[in-house]
Design an enzyme around this catalytic site. Structure first.
Site, PDB file in Angstrom:
ATOM      1  CB  SER A 133     -14.308 -23.459 -18.792  1.00 35.76           C
ATOM      2  OG  SER A 133     -13.773 -22.168 -18.606  1.00 35.76           O
ATOM      3  CE1 TYR A 146     -17.450 -22.237 -14.304  1.00 32.79           C
ATOM      4  CE2 TYR A 146     -15.691 -20.909 -15.253  1.00 32.79           C
ATOM      5  CZ  TYR A 146     -16.813 -21.699 -15.410  1.00 32.79           C
ATOM      6  OH  TYR A 146     -17.305 -21.933 -16.675  1.00 32.79           O
TER       7      TYR A 146
END
Length: 262
Positions: A133, A146
């Protein structure tokens, strides 16, 4: 003749599902895995892939998946895509249970299956694609749990690349920015309206199919070419906090919502 047998995790939705579809179109023999059996069955009906339900945070499920894989042709590629985010809490307010769940999904689940398939890939040659990501490369308010997990996942890929250099295994990282998918923001925020607001006013958002296209490209390069890293975002996004929205956007979205990504 199939180009090889590729395992795609997180294949019941989003980038994983789109990747399974694209790789099947490219001539790969796809094995789709995710937790939801009904979705896997429907995917298999549509694209003719193999499938096996598994929760990669469960070591027993991983062992059963590996047993299934060993009954067929050798695996020549693994796309580590399964993962996800929970919430937008600050560091001060973050729930350690949520952080642990994100670490289990994004890091340890990835580690378990990678470790299990690595011996075979080293013997016969193959590829491992880590779908990380933008959050593996940046920090943003409300994203520490995250980003911590995704940074850790990225370190698996980077370290493995060094450890395997010279061996017949390519280690690839694909790091998407914000991707408009069916479930990612909904699962993260737990509210349909909030999830839709993440993508509001974005002209030409990145879609799961766009990321699948990149993954397919990395896997179809000549075998001596290792695509170490691809960062891919829509034209409207420059980084985790810089996103252009249409003129009619009311500007009320919090900055943290701009960073919700795959």
């Amino acid at each position: 003749m199939a180009r090889g047998r590729v395992v795609v995790t997180g294949a019941s939705t989003g980038i994983g599902e789109a990747t399974a579809r694209r790789l099947a179109e490219e001539g790969f023999a796809v094995v789709a895995t995710a937790r939801r059996l009904a979705r896997l069955r429907e995917l298999a009906r549509q694209i003719g892939c193999e499938f096996f339900p598994a929760d990669l945070t469960d070591a027993g499920d991983v062992a059963r998946l590996v047993g299934f894989l060993e009954e067929g042709e050798p695996v020549t590629a693994l796309v580590d895509n399964a993962g996800g985010a929970i919430g937008l809490d600050s560091v001060a307010d973050g729930d350690p249970a949520d952080w642990l769940a994100m670490y289990e999904k994004n890091v340890l689940g990835t580690l378990r299956l990678t470790q299990a398939l690595l011996p075979g890939l080293r013997r016969t040659g193959g590829d491992i694609v880590f779908v990380t990501s933008m959050a593996a490369h940046e920090a943003y308010p409300g994203g520490a749990g995250y980003t911590a997990a995704k940074h850790a996942e990225r370190m698996i890929a980077r370290t493995l690349r060094i450890e395997l250099v010279g061996e017949p295994v390519r280690v690839i990282e694909v790091a998407p920015g914000m991707v408009k998918t069916e479930e990612f923001s909904l699962n993260r925020l737990g509210d349909g309206a909030k999830a839709r607001a993440v993508y509001a006013g974005v002209d030409g958002p990145l879609l799961a199919e766009d990321v699948a296209d990149v993954i397919a490209w990395t896997l179809t390069r000549p075998t001596h070419v290792n695509i170490d890293l691809v960062r891919v975002m829509s034209r409207a996004q420059a980084d985790a906090r810089t996103l252009v929205r249409s003129a009619d956007d009311d500007g009320t979205l919090p900055v943290s919502a701009l960073a919700t990504d795959e």
